[in-house]
Write a protein that holds these residues in place. Structure first.
Motif, mmCIF file in Angstrom:
data_model
loop_
_atom_site.group_PDB
_atom_site.id
_atom_site.type_symbol
_atom_site.label_atom_id
_atom_site.label_comp_id
_atom_site.label_asym_id
_atom_site.label_seq_id
_atom_site.Cartn_x
_atom_site.Cartn_y
_atom_site.Cartn_z
ATOM 1 N N LEU A 17 0.828 -1.202 0.000
ATOM 2 C CA LEU A 17 0.000 0.000 0.000
ATOM 3 C C LEU A 17 0.867 1.258 0.000
ATOM 4 O O LEU A 17 0.527 2.257 -0.631
ATOM 5 N N VAL A 18 1.980 1.174 0.705
ATOM 6 C CA VAL A 18 2.921 2.296 0.710
ATOM 7 C C VAL A 18 3.488 2.501 -0.697
ATOM 8 O O VAL A 18 3.609 3.623 -1.180
ATOM 9 N N ALA A 19 3.838 1.397 -1.349
ATOM 10 C CA ALA A 19 4.354 1.481 -2.713
ATOM 11 C C ALA A 19 3.299 2.049 -3.660
ATOM 12 O O ALA A 19 3.599 2.883 -4.529
ATOM 13 N N PHE A 20 2.053 1.623 -3.492
ATOM 14 C CA PHE A 20 0.956 2.128 -4.328
ATOM 15 C C PHE A 20 0.812 3.637 -4.157
ATOM 16 O O PHE A 20 0.697 4.387 -5.138
ATOM 17 N N ASP A 21 0.822 4.111 -2.917
ATOM 18 C CA ASP A 21 0.657 5.544 -2.654
ATOM 19 C C ASP A 21 1.819 6.347 -3.230
ATOM 20 O O ASP A 21 1.622 7.449 -3.752
ATOM 21 N N ALA A 22 3.022 5.799 -3.141
ATOM 22 C CA ALA A 22 4.181 6.487 -3.714
ATOM 23 C C ALA A 22 4.049 6.605 -5.224
ATOM 24 O O ALA A 22 4.384 7.638 -5.821
ATOM 25 N N LEU A 23 3.541 5.564 -5.870
ATOM 26 C CA LEU A 23 3.339 5.609 -7.318
ATOM 27 C C LEU A 23 2.248 6.611 -7.695
ATOM 28 O O LEU A 23 2.377 7.331 -8.697
ATOM 29 N N MET A 24 1.188 6.668 -6.900
ATOM 30 C CA MET A 24 0.137 7.643 -7.161
ATOM 31 C C MET A 24 0.682 9.063 -7.021
ATOM 32 O O MET A 24 0.324 9.967 -7.786
ATOM 33 N N THR A 25 1.565 9.268 -6.061
ATOM 34 C CA THR A 25 2.111 10.596 -5.807
ATOM 35 C C THR A 25 3.088 11.024 -6.893
ATOM 36 O O THR A 25 3.043 12.158 -7.389
ATOM 37 N N ASN A 28 5.722 7.870 -11.418
ATOM 38 C CA ASN A 28 6.948 7.402 -12.061
ATOM 39 C C ASN A 28 7.594 6.370 -11.150
ATOM 40 O O ASN A 28 7.766 6.616 -9.952
ATOM 41 N N VAL A 29 7.962 5.203 -11.717
ATOM 42 C CA VAL A 29 8.517 4.120 -10.909
ATOM 43 C C VAL A 29 9.843 4.526 -10.273
ATOM 44 O O VAL A 29 10.091 4.276 -9.089
ATOM 45 N N THR A 30 10.704 5.159 -11.042
ATOM 46 C CA THR A 30 12.017 5.560 -10.519
ATOM 47 C C THR A 30 11.876 6.573 -9.392
ATOM 48 O O THR A 30 12.529 6.456 -8.344
ATOM 49 N N LYS A 31 11.025 7.570 -9.572
ATOM 50 C CA LYS A 31 10.833 8.583 -8.541
ATOM 51 C C LYS A 31 10.165 7.990 -7.305
ATOM 52 O O LYS A 31 10.482 8.370 -6.163
ATOM 53 N N ALA A 32 9.226 7.056 -7.525
ATOM 54 C CA ALA A 32 8.576 6.406 -6.387
ATOM 55 C C ALA A 32 9.582 5.593 -5.585
ATOM 56 O O ALA A 32 9.559 5.581 -4.352
ATOM 57 N N ALA A 33 10.486 4.899 -6.289
ATOM 58 C CA ALA A 33 11.529 4.131 -5.609
ATOM 59 C C ALA A 33 12.439 5.064 -4.810
ATOM 60 O O ALA A 33 12.810 4.763 -3.666
ATOM 61 N N ARG A 34 12.777 6.191 -5.403
ATOM 62 C CA ARG A 34 13.628 7.155 -4.701
ATOM 63 C C ARG A 34 12.931 7.685 -3.461
ATOM 64 O O ARG A 34 13.548 7.880 -2.413
ATOM 65 N N ARG A 35 11.631 7.936 -3.558
ATOM 66 C CA ARG A 35 10.864 8.418 -2.399
ATOM 67 C C ARG A 35 10.911 7.417 -1.258
ATOM 68 O O ARG A 35 11.001 7.799 -0.079
ATOM 69 N N LEU A 36 10.825 6.122 -1.591
ATOM 70 C CA LEU A 36 10.817 5.074 -0.565
ATOM 71 C C LEU A 36 12.224 4.610 -0.200
ATOM 72 O O LEU A 36 12.377 3.718 0.645
ATOM 73 N N LYS A 37 13.225 5.203 -0.880
ATOM 74 C CA LYS A 37 14.625 4.836 -0.623
ATOM 75 C C LYS A 37 14.877 3.346 -0.866
ATOM 76 O O LYS A 37 15.506 2.645 -0.072
ATOM 77 N N ILE A 38 14.360 2.854 -1.992
ATOM 78 C CA ILE A 38 14.598 1.482 -2.426
ATOM 79 C C ILE A 38 15.064 1.512 -3.876
ATOM 80 O O ILE A 38 15.011 2.552 -4.537
ATOM 81 N N GLN A 39 15.518 0.367 -4.373
ATOM 82 C CA GLN A 39 15.969 0.279 -5.752
ATOM 83 C C GLN A 39 14.774 0.173 -6.694
ATOM 84 O O GLN A 39 13.704 -0.317 -6.318
ATOM 85 N N GLN A 40 14.967 0.616 -7.946
ATOM 86 C CA GLN A 40 13.878 0.563 -8.917
ATOM 87 C C GLN A 40 13.344 -0.847 -9.144
ATOM 88 O O GLN A 40 12.129 -1.033 -9.249
ATOM 89 N N PRO A 41 14.193 -1.891 -9.240
ATOM 90 C CA PRO A 41 13.655 -3.249 -9.413
ATOM 91 C C PRO A 41 12.702 -3.652 -8.291
ATOM 92 O O PRO A 41 11.707 -4.355 -8.550
ATOM 93 N N ALA A 42 13.003 -3.224 -7.064
ATOM 94 C CA ALA A 42 12.113 -3.549 -5.944
ATOM 95 C C ALA A 42 10.761 -2.871 -6.117
ATOM 96 O O ALA A 42 9.715 -3.478 -5.847
ATOM 97 N N MET A 43 10.760 -1.632 -6.591
ATOM 98 C CA MET A 43 9.503 -0.937 -6.834
ATOM 99 C C MET A 43 8.730 -1.594 -7.976
ATOM 100 O O MET A 43 7.504 -1.760 -7.909
ATOM 101 N N SER A 44 9.427 -1.978 -9.026
ATOM 102 C CA SER A 44 8.779 -2.659 -10.144
ATOM 103 C C SER A 44 8.171 -3.979 -9.684
ATOM 104 O O SER A 44 7.076 -4.358 -10.117
#
Length: 325
Positions: A17-25, A28-44
């Motif tokens: 749910l946190v990942a979903f909200d970051a993507l809504m905000t 962009n997958v890369t920016k959402a990953a950066r917001r959560l301080k994780i790698q892009q593959p993890a967000m994908s």
């Protein structure tokens, strides 16, 4: 109270749910990953898992952004609300440190507040809280309360919000009204007399279908009528009209004193008394004890206190007040 199905929730990774909200905000997958301080593959991977669990694409790539589907849009508000409530429950007792905090504050405001607050508040945030960003938004009146409740906005500032048990209110100020004109185009005295004011052509702010717009009711109460030849939804366009044309722009005193001289305009007290509702700061009741929201409210108070000194003097002299929204 609705019973929580702990078994089903236990089988669902709530981090999704946190990942979903970051993507809504971010959109962009890369920016959402950066917001959560994780790698892009993890967000994908989180997005792929969400798609399987919710049986929907959720986000579709359009150019450089990920556009939410109808299913994602329907989930966005309840998920944001749930995450906000969880955040308040978990951090309510922790100290808010603006110097190190990284977040976006979202504020609904009227055109007057936008011009008065954004410059000073931005300067304060850059100086005191470099990791905090500001997003000013214009909301329909009917959308204010649900947006405060679900956390889409942190607070609202203006004069069109009614008091309810689900909101907290604080009066920020009553403000005077002034008129601006180009002395090279109009042979007016300063201060402008009532006869001169009534016989001139005018530009005003309007966000509805009338030329008089925001001041229509106040003019009717005062028993006066003016000849409005140009109306626009923003104050800068109204002032710019007065810069280039022989018209009087009627605007809040704070707007007039701050921006009128920049456009080479004379600023005069209004020769008729008009009264409008006070400008309020409004936030959800559940944010009363949120230290971040409380800090933001204090920055707004101090920003308006800094810009309202000359207006306070004008109010004492004129004995009238006017607020636009």
């Amino acid at each position: 109270m609705t019973t929580i199905d702990h078994f089903n929730l236990r089988s669902f990774d709530l981090n999704l749910l946190v990942a979903f909200d970051a993507l809504m905000t971010e959109g962009n997958v890369t920016k959402a990953a950066r917001r959560l301080k994780i790698q892009q593959p993890a967000m994908s991977h989180s997005l792929s898992t969400l798609r399987v669990l919710l049986q929907d694409e959720l986000f579709i790539r359009v150019g450089q952004t990920m556009q939410p589907t109808a299913r994602a849009q329907s989930l966005a508000v309840p998920i944001r609300k749930a995450l906000r409530q969880a955040q308040l429950a978990l951090t309510g007792g922790e100290e808010f440190n603006p110097a190190t905090e990284e977040r976006i504050f979202r504020i609904a405001m009227s055109p007057e507040i936008e011009l008065l607050l954004i410059p000073d508040l931005t300067a304060r945030l850059r100086r005191l809280a470099p990791g905090i960003k500001l997003l000013a938004r214009v909301f329909p009146h009917e959308a204010i309360e649900p947006s405060l409740e679900d956390g889409s906005i942190d607070l609202a500032v203006g004069c069109t919000y009614s008091m309810t048990s689900r909101r907290s209110f604080e009066k920020l100020y009553d403000t005077g009204v002034s008129c601006c004109f180009n002395a090279d185009l109009m042979t007016l005295t300063n201060p402008v007399g009532l006869a001169e004011y009534l016989s001139a052509e005018h530009s005003t702010i309007s966000q509805n279908e009338t030329l008089q717009g925001c001041i229509k009711d106040a003019l009717q109460i005062a028993g006066v009528d003016i000849n409005v030849v140009a109306a626009a939804p923003g104050y800068m366009s109204v002032l710019s009209a007065a810069q280039l044309s022989p018209v009087i722009a009627t605007v809040p005193t704070r707007i007039a004193e701050r921006y009128g001289p920049l456009l080479g305009l004379e600023v005069s007290p209004l020769p008729v008394s008009l009264t409008f509702p006070a400008v309020n700061m409004v936030w959800a009741k559940h944010a009363d004890t949120d230290p971040a929201n409380g800090w933001l409210r204090q920055q707004i108070r101090e920003s308006f206190a800094r810009t309202g000194l000359t207006e306070a003097i004008a109010e004492q002299e004129l004995g009238s007040s006017l607020v636009f929204a």
